[in-house]
Design an enzyme around this catalytic site. Structure first.
Site, PDB file in Angstrom:
ATOM      1  CD  GLU A 178     -90.006  58.439   8.932  1.00  0.00           C
ATOM      2  OE1 GLU A 178     -90.251  57.222   8.979  1.00  0.00           O
ATOM      3  OE2 GLU A 178     -89.649  59.098   9.923  1.00  0.00           O
ATOM      4  CG  ASP A 213     -92.331  63.732  18.474  1.00  0.00           C
ATOM      5  OD1 ASP A 213     -91.440  63.030  17.957  1.00  0.00           O
ATOM      6  OD2 ASP A 213     -93.457  63.904  17.967  1.00  0.00           O
ATOM      7  CE1 TYR A 266     -88.425  54.589  13.679  1.00  0.00           C
ATOM      8  CE2 TYR A 266     -89.637  56.059  12.226  1.00  0.00           C
ATOM      9  CZ  TYR A 266     -88.703  55.855  13.225  1.00  0.00           C
ATOM     10  OH  TYR A 266     -88.045  56.935  13.761  1.00  0.00           O
TER      11      TYR A 266
END
Lengths: 408, 261
Positions: free
Chosen positions: B49, B60, B174
């Site tokens: 990725e 994040d 995912y």
């Protein structure tokens, strides 16, 4: 005037976006997967709450008995003479905690409690929303964490102290530009991790659906009152309504009641900063483009590669790279228009309102005041204009005093 | 069958747990990033990725935030990341998945982006802040170019939405094994197993589990419930720590190889 026309009555459910939270092409719910369920649940809970008399009664009771609404609509004669207009000030600075932010914070905190949350998360720029959230949390017995950029903490130190006094946990955000957008990023990071028991109390009419709707509706009491008051005092609608626009909540709050009145110009004033040059201002409609940011599709200041640009404004509350999606949509419809005021003009507006009316406005609101001189030349002295004085300027006195020349 | 489909078919045939390795593209700069990607591939990652650095990475944690800041400071742009992909594609065995926030691709234009990504040898795209409900136009453009659309699933994702992601998504799903932002943790969350079980009950589409993994035992644990494990922040930290080491590639390769041990 009868008492009932002055009972604060927020405007719920009159101008909803579509079911997915879109205002035309703007809005939506662009959030990371973990938050999708949370924003869906929030929208459902909000739509249910706003239709329930018990919820609305409790909210309007707080607005009147705790916040002190209605706020006055004051004809500013000396200011009006100076700018060549008939000027009325909507005195949101007189609300408990000193700004319009409390209208929204109380509404959402009630919703949070109803949803079973124990903990409020809030972001703040100028500190007014942080103070309002900390106040609502204290009143309703909730924990409160406020994220604030470290640059904003330095320039709004008084509000940091107030929040801590109210029992809030103020956490400095040292990433990015250390201002409002970074505080929102950090608040969202907190929410992603604590979504089971925390409520994110977003302070402006931005972010994912239902925030733009919910915040506007909790602020709509401003316009509802102002419209009734101007009709009662003057017997006619204004020619224009002017408000500063950061995220856009005080502007949406006062514009809302006049959107259907086609003859009333609705003018938002953005932060022109030092100059309309990259990184030196926060006038999204002057230097921005459409994009997706912090949960919503709207106008934002960005570079050619889609990264969000740094901003500058003397006012922490307007120092933000994006604008609420409904503003973008109303502008596209031609219903609202946007100007900007540079830092220097805003500081003049700040001093002018203090000296001519004995009212020290927040630097955010001073941007709206600053635009009156331009508008006076445009409209003429018979024109009637309402300005939203969204907050009081105590928090800014130190900042202004520290500027070259002291501005005193 | 896409390169990603083939990879998961092979993993299932071999009965092996796949390793999906995330790196922030352009960290510490594009030249060294190319070296890192090649090293990750040599170390045996099954899918790579490439994180597109963004100014406001709100999903994040600190490690990837810092990496994005370094990459942006080095002048990395979405176009630069696509050029990086094109440069390494020939020498790299693993499929390449672009991991990005929405605004850079919206700015480029979704269709021009999809064409450019395909031309650069990108196999799939995951747009962090465009859930299936908001992505009709985006994901149609990806389908039209034969790019696999990868969706995230989290412990908060409802069964209906797991089904929707399985139907609209391509390649693999995912699974975010815990609430919160990206970042390495000491243990594997209990929520990983229950998420995997919920996904497995709805779809046979390959599942990679991630968020917080940093050690071979995490990869092995994930393998009990899913097709693959994702390692992100921990690998990004290795790149950060070794950025100025002349043997950056060797260090990265050894770490990835260890993860698969």
């Amino acid at each position: 005037m009868t008492a009932s026309t002055l009972t604060p009555t927020p405007n719920f459910g009159a101008r909803d976006p579509d079911a997915r939270g879109y205002y035309g092409a703007f809005g939506g719910r662009f959030v990371p997967e973990t938050l999708v369920a949370a924003v869906e649940a929030l929208a459902a809970a909000y739509l249910e709450a706003r239709s329930e008399p018990a919820f609305r009664d409790e909210y309007t009771r707080l607005l009147s008995d705790y916040v002190g609404r209605p706020t006055p609509l004051w004809e500013a004669r000396r200011l009006g003479e100076a700018v060549g207009l008939r000027v009325f000030l909507k005195r949101e600075d007189l609300n408990h905690t000193g700004a319009h932010k409390i209208n929204n914070a109380l509404g959402q905190a009630l919703l949070a409690k109803r949803m079973g949350a124990r903990r409020l998360i809030a972001e703040t720029g100028a500190g007014q929303h942080g103070v309002a959230s900390a106040t609502a949390a204290a009143l309703l017995g909730l924990e409160c964490v406020v994220y604030m950029g470290t640059e904003d903490m330095a320039r709004q130190a008084l509000n940091v102290f107030r929040m801590r006094l109210l029992g809030a946990d103020v956490r400095g955000v040292d990433s990015g530009s250390r201002t409002l957008k970074d505080a929102i990023n950090e608040a969202m990071r907190d929410w992603v991790a604590t979504v089971g028991h925390s409520y994110y109390l977003l302070g402006s009419a931005l972010g994912p659906h239902p925030y733009p709707l919910m915040v506007r509706e909790f602020q709509s009491v401003i316009g509802q009152e102002a419209r009734a008051q101007v009709l009662a005092q003057v017997g006619r609608l204004p020619d224009a309504v002017v408000a500063a626009v950061g995220g856009g909540s005080n502007a949406m709050g006062i514009f809302d009641a006049f959107v259907a009145d086609a003859g009333v110009r609705l003018i938002g004033v953005e932060a022109g900063g030092e100059a309309i040059e990259r990184g030196r201002h926060a006038a999204r409609f002057a230097g921005g483009a459409e994009g997706i940011f912090q949960g919503t599709r709207t106008w934002l200041l960005q570079d050619d590669d889609g990264n969000v640009l740094g901003t500058h404004s003397v006012s922490a509350g307007l120092d933000y790279a994006a604008v609420g999606p409904e503003h973008a949509w109303l502008r596209e419809q031609g219903r609202t228009e946007y100007a900007y005021a540079h830092d220097a003009a805003a500081l003049d507006g700040f001093a002018t309102l203090a000296r001519l009316e004995g009212i020290v406005p927040a630097l955010e609101s001073a941007h709206a005041v600053a635009h009156l001189a331009t508008l006076g030349k445009d409209l003429g002295s018979e024109a009637l204009v309402i300005v939203n004085v969204s907050g009081r300027g105590d928090k800014d006195v130190q900042t202004v005093a520290a500027l070259p020349g002291g501005r005193s | 069958m896409s390169r990603i489909d083939e990879t998961f078919a092979r993993l299932r045939a071999e009965g092996r747990t796949g390793l999906v390795a995330y790196v922030t593209a352009g960290d510490p700069d594009l030249a060294r990033s190319a070296e890192v990607v090649r090293a990750v591939d040599r170390g045996g990652a099954d899918i790579i990725e490439l994180g597109v650095p963004f100014s406001d990475p709100l999903a994040d944690g600190p490690v990837i935030q810092r990496a994005a800041e370094r990459a942006l400071a080095a002048g990395t742009t979405l176009r630069g990341v696509l050029e990086l992909a094109a440069r390494v594609r020939g020498g790299v065995r693993a499929p390449l998945v672009l991991f990005t926030y929405a605004n850079p691709i919206v700015r480029m234009g979704v269709t021009p982006f999809a064409k450019a990504a395909k031309a650069s040898g990108i196999d799939g795209v995951l747009v962090l802040d465009v859930p299936p409900e908001e992505g009709a136009e985006t994901y149609a453009a990806f389908d039209a170019e034969g790019l696999d659309t990868i969706f995230l699933l989290s412990p908060t994702t409802s069964v209906d939405r797991i089904r929707r992601a399985a139907t609209l998504g391509r390649g693999f799903l995912y699974g975010i094994s815990r609430l919160g932002v990206t970042g390495a943790r000491a243990d594997v969350a209990d929520s990983a197993e229950s998420l995997a079980a919920r996904v497995r009950a709805e779809t046979d589409r390959p599942l990679a589990l991630g968020f917080g993994f940093s050690r071979p035992e995490h990869v092995r644990a994930a393998g009990a419930w899913a097709d693959a494990a994702v390692v992100g922040s921990a690998l990004v930290q290795v790149v950060a720590d070794q950025a100025d080491n002349p043997d950056l590639g060797g260090e990265v390769e050894r770490y990835v190889r260890w993860l698969r041990s």
